[in-house]
Design a protein around this motif. Structure first.
Motif, PDB file in Angstrom:
ATOM      1  N   VAL A  97       5.825   3.687   0.168  1.00 23.87           N
ATOM      2  CA  VAL A  97       5.281   2.404  -0.273  1.00 23.87           C
ATOM      3  C   VAL A  97       5.692   1.343   0.748  1.00 23.87           C
ATOM      4  O   VAL A  97       6.878   1.112   0.981  1.00 23.87           O
ATOM      5  CB  VAL A  97       5.797   2.020  -1.676  1.00 23.87           C
ATOM      6  CG1 VAL A  97       5.349   0.606  -2.044  1.00 23.87           C
ATOM      7  CG2 VAL A  97       5.304   3.025  -2.712  1.00 23.87           C
ATOM      8  N   VAL A  98       4.685   0.728   1.384  1.00 26.55           N
ATOM      9  CA  VAL A  98       4.951  -0.266   2.425  1.00 26.55           C
ATOM     10  C   VAL A  98       4.369  -1.604   1.992  1.00 26.55           C
ATOM     11  O   VAL A  98       3.414  -1.658   1.209  1.00 26.55           O
ATOM     12  CB  VAL A  98       4.351   0.163   3.781  1.00 26.55           C
ATOM     13  CG1 VAL A  98       5.055   1.394   4.312  1.00 26.55           C
ATOM     14  CG2 VAL A  98       2.850   0.442   3.653  1.00 26.55           C
ATOM     15  N   SER A 142      -1.944   1.125   4.795  1.00 21.18           N
ATOM     16  CA  SER A 142      -1.943   2.555   4.413  1.00 21.18           C
ATOM     17  C   SER A 142      -2.262   3.457   5.575  1.00 21.18           C
ATOM     18  O   SER A 142      -2.062   4.681   5.490  1.00 21.18           O
ATOM     19  CB  SER A 142      -2.939   2.791   3.280  1.00 21.18           C
ATOM     20  OG  SER A 142      -4.257   2.511   3.700  1.00 21.18           O
ATOM     21  N   ALA A 143      -2.766   2.927   6.674  1.00 18.65           N
ATOM     22  CA  ALA A 143      -3.168   3.758   7.807  1.00 18.65           C
ATOM     23  C   ALA A 143      -1.950   4.423   8.450  1.00 18.65           C
ATOM     24  O   ALA A 143      -0.884   3.834   8.543  1.00 18.65           O
ATOM     25  CB  ALA A 143      -3.905   2.912   8.841  1.00 18.65           C
ATOM     26  N   THR A 154       2.759  11.689  -6.358  1.00 20.16           N
ATOM     27  CA  THR A 154       1.403  11.192  -6.599  1.00 20.16           C
ATOM     28  C   THR A 154       0.982  10.223  -5.497  1.00 20.16           C
ATOM     29  O   THR A 154       1.766   9.371  -5.073  1.00 20.16           O
ATOM     30  CB  THR A 154       1.326  10.472  -7.954  1.00 20.16           C
ATOM     31  OG1 THR A 154       1.718  11.382  -8.983  1.00 20.16           O
ATOM     32  CG2 THR A 154      -0.079   9.971  -8.224  1.00 20.16           C
ATOM     33  N   ARG A 155      -0.239  10.355  -5.057  1.00 19.24           N
ATOM     34  CA  ARG A 155      -0.791   9.436  -4.062  1.00 19.24           C
ATOM     35  C   ARG A 155      -1.878   8.601  -4.732  1.00 19.24           C
ATOM     36  O   ARG A 155      -2.769   9.147  -5.387  1.00 19.24           O
ATOM     37  CB  ARG A 155      -1.381  10.204  -2.868  1.00 19.24           C
ATOM     38  CG  ARG A 155      -0.377  11.102  -2.171  1.00 19.24           C
ATOM     39  CD  ARG A 155       0.711  10.302  -1.488  1.00 19.24           C
ATOM     40  NE  ARG A 155       1.718  11.144  -0.892  1.00 19.24           N
ATOM     41  CZ  ARG A 155       2.875  11.473  -1.463  1.00 19.24           C
ATOM     42  NH1 ARG A 155       3.159  11.005  -2.674  1.00 19.24           N
ATOM     43  NH2 ARG A 155       3.735  12.243  -0.855  1.00 19.24           N
ATOM     44  N   VAL A 156      -1.796   7.293  -4.555  1.00 17.36           N
ATOM     45  CA  VAL A 156      -2.727   6.377  -5.196  1.00 17.36           C
ATOM     46  C   VAL A 156      -3.496   5.590  -4.148  1.00 17.36           C
ATOM     47  O   VAL A 156      -2.901   4.888  -3.326  1.00 17.36           O
ATOM     48  CB  VAL A 156      -1.985   5.400  -6.127  1.00 17.36           C
ATOM     49  CG1 VAL A 156      -2.976   4.430  -6.765  1.00 17.36           C
ATOM     50  CG2 VAL A 156      -1.222   6.159  -7.207  1.00 17.36           C
ATOM     51  N   THR A 157      -4.809   5.724  -4.182  1.00 10.51           N
ATOM     52  CA  THR A 157      -5.683   4.926  -3.322  1.00 10.51           C
ATOM     53  C   THR A 157      -6.519   4.027  -4.218  1.00 10.51           C
ATOM     54  O   THR A 157      -7.235   4.518  -5.092  1.00 10.51           O
ATOM     55  CB  THR A 157      -6.621   5.814  -2.483  1.00 10.51           C
ATOM     56  OG1 THR A 157      -5.829   6.687  -1.666  1.00 10.51           O
ATOM     57  CG2 THR A 157      -7.509   4.959  -1.589  1.00 10.51           C
ATOM     58  N   ALA A 193       0.853  -1.182   0.000  1.00 12.06           N
ATOM     59  CA  ALA A 193       0.000   0.000   0.000  1.00 12.06           C
ATOM     60  C   ALA A 193       0.888   1.231   0.000  1.00 12.06           C
ATOM     61  O   ALA A 193       2.100   1.145   0.236  1.00 12.06           O
ATOM     62  CB  ALA A 193      -0.916   0.011   1.225  1.00 12.06           C
ATOM     63  N   GLN A 194       0.273   2.377  -0.261  1.00  9.37           N
ATOM     64  CA  GLN A 194       0.985   3.646  -0.168  1.00  9.37           C
ATOM     65  C   GLN A 194       0.387   4.454   0.967  1.00  9.37           C
ATOM     66  O   GLN A 194      -0.831   4.628   1.041  1.00  9.37           O
ATOM     67  CB  GLN A 194       0.880   4.428  -1.480  1.00  9.37           C
ATOM     68  CG  GLN A 194       1.731   5.692  -1.492  1.00  9.37           C
ATOM     69  CD  GLN A 194       1.538   6.511  -2.764  1.00  9.37           C
ATOM     70  OE1 GLN A 194       0.443   6.557  -3.316  1.00  9.37           O
ATOM     71  NE2 GLN A 194       2.599   7.158  -3.228  1.00  9.37           N
TER      72      GLN A 194
END
Length: 397
Positions: free
Chosen positions: A349-350, A396-397, A381-384, A342-343
């Motif tokens: 990025v984890v 992502s938390a 950039t943030r991607v959900t 996730a980001q």
């Protein structure tokens, strides 16, 4: 084919996947067109998936965004359109006619009939099929004049698109639906319009529409054979259940297409019968080196087969899928899913490995390298993901 069926085991299938899906380092592509050609179809329901799926397979991921935009919106060598299972995909433009005839026509007939029925019923006969014909002709003419347009822009040119009708009157899910959104979806499935540039960044799900480029009208049976040939070359061996699920076709159509292309039956682990294209029964060479990949939610590889045990342990599914069967971001090692990623809001990025066995330091180092590569090209950039999964939400938390 007479004689004893060939057997393609798990390792053989994983070797094919690594090379044909351009995931092993030696198989990475130079352009988005090469990636799309190898995979046949890229899931486009979540706009970010197209970019992330291509970036994971490019030798140089740094230019992913401008290169995909070039292919989609400037040279139009790739096209975003409705395809199998009434789902939005990105295809090589050369396959647009094949997808439309093999899959879109049957879906389109049902979609148009459903719209007309709902519209007439939900307006007490005020909105008719003839009225719809006039409105869509006017809307398509306006779209051609503009080149690309949002639904809002089209309603300014053709105000009748704003008309609404009651959907499912008396039901708990009763709602007022605008003609515009339903009509554009029908026109998309009919192959008359395609998605254009999004509003805002490449992660946006608000798209403009454009008139579809012209393509030849193919006989449906011929188109089904052609699509199946392409897909089996990329994803074979695949069982009948896999093929029916991916295409959304009737079993009779599927079996006719298998026969038409001379597909060869093989066995896979577990004893099931699967199919490959003629001449593709021989063992595939293994990748030169072990490989890792971070693939996005709805990636075409992870979602490529209905029967997934050969690359995805059933025990991992509750963490990696949502309640509707949509897969989230996955971590791969040597041909199988081993975790998720996730980001975080800050951009990091984890990832987490979910396999109970210790995969070793080489695997961890390779995954870390892929995470760094992904983080570098994402930049600010943030991607959900559009479809959130338990592990993605937690990470992502």
């Amino acid at each position: 084919m007479g004689g004893r069926q060939r057997h393609i085991g798990v390792e053989g299938r994983r070797a094919r996947l690594a090379l044909r899906h351009r995931l092993a380092a030696q198989a990475r592509a130079k352009t988005p067109e090469e990636v799309a050609g190898s995979l046949v179809a890229l899931h486009g329901t979540d706009p970010a998936t197209v970019y992330l799926a291509i970036g994971a397979r490019l030798a140089d991921a740094g230019g992913t965004v401008p290169e995909v935009e070039r292919a989609l919106y400037e040279e139009r060598t790739l096209v975003r359109m409705h395809g199998m299972r009434h789902t939005v995909f990105v295809f090589p433009t050369g396959l647009a006619a094949v997808v439309h005839a093999s899959t879109g026509l049957a879906i389109a007939a049902k979609a148009r009939a459903g719209l007309v029925k709902d519209m007439v019923t939900g307006s007490d006969g005020r909105l008719t099929a003839q009225w719809l014909t006039e409105v869509e002709a006017s809307a398509l003419a306006a779209l051609a004049r503009r080149g690309q347009a949002t639904v809002g822009e089209l309603t300014r040119d053709e105000p009748r698109l704003k008309e609404r009708f009651t959907y499912a009157a008396g039901k708990s899910y009763e709602s007022l639906q605008p003609v515009s959104s339903r009509l554009m979806r029908v026109l998309g499935v009919e192959g008359r319009v395609v998605r254009g540039r999004p509003l805002g960044a490449w992660t946006s799900s608000q798209f403009r529409w454009a008139v579809a480029p012209p393509h030849p009208e193919l006989p449906p049976a011929e188109a089904q054979s052609e699509l199946l040939r392409h897909w089996l070359a990329a994803c074979g061996p695949a069982t009948e259940a896999d093929l029916k699920w991916w295409t959304g076709w009737r079993v009779t159509d599927l079996r006719r297409a298998l026969s038409a292309i001379g597909a060869v039956a093989v066995t896979v682990d577990g004893g099931a019968t699967a199919y490959v294209t003629a001449g593709d029964e021989e063992p595939a060479a293994a990748p030169e080196e072990p490989w890792a990949a971070l693939l996005p939610g709805l990636d075409p590889t992870t979602m490529g087969w209905q029967e997934r045990d050969w690359y995805l342990s059933p025990g991992l599914r509750p963490a990696l899928f949502d309640g509707s069967g949509n897969v989230g971001p996955t971590v791969w090692w040597n041909g199988r899913v081993v975790g998720g990623w996730a980001q975080r809001p800050g951009g990091e990025v984890v990832w987490r490995l979910l396999e109970t066995e210790d995969l070793g330091q080489q695997a961890r180092a390779a995954v870390e390298e892929e995470a760094a590569r992904l983080s570098a090209w994402l930049g600010d950039t943030r991607v959900t993901p559009r479809f959130r999964t338990p592990l993605e939400k937690e990470l992502s938390a």
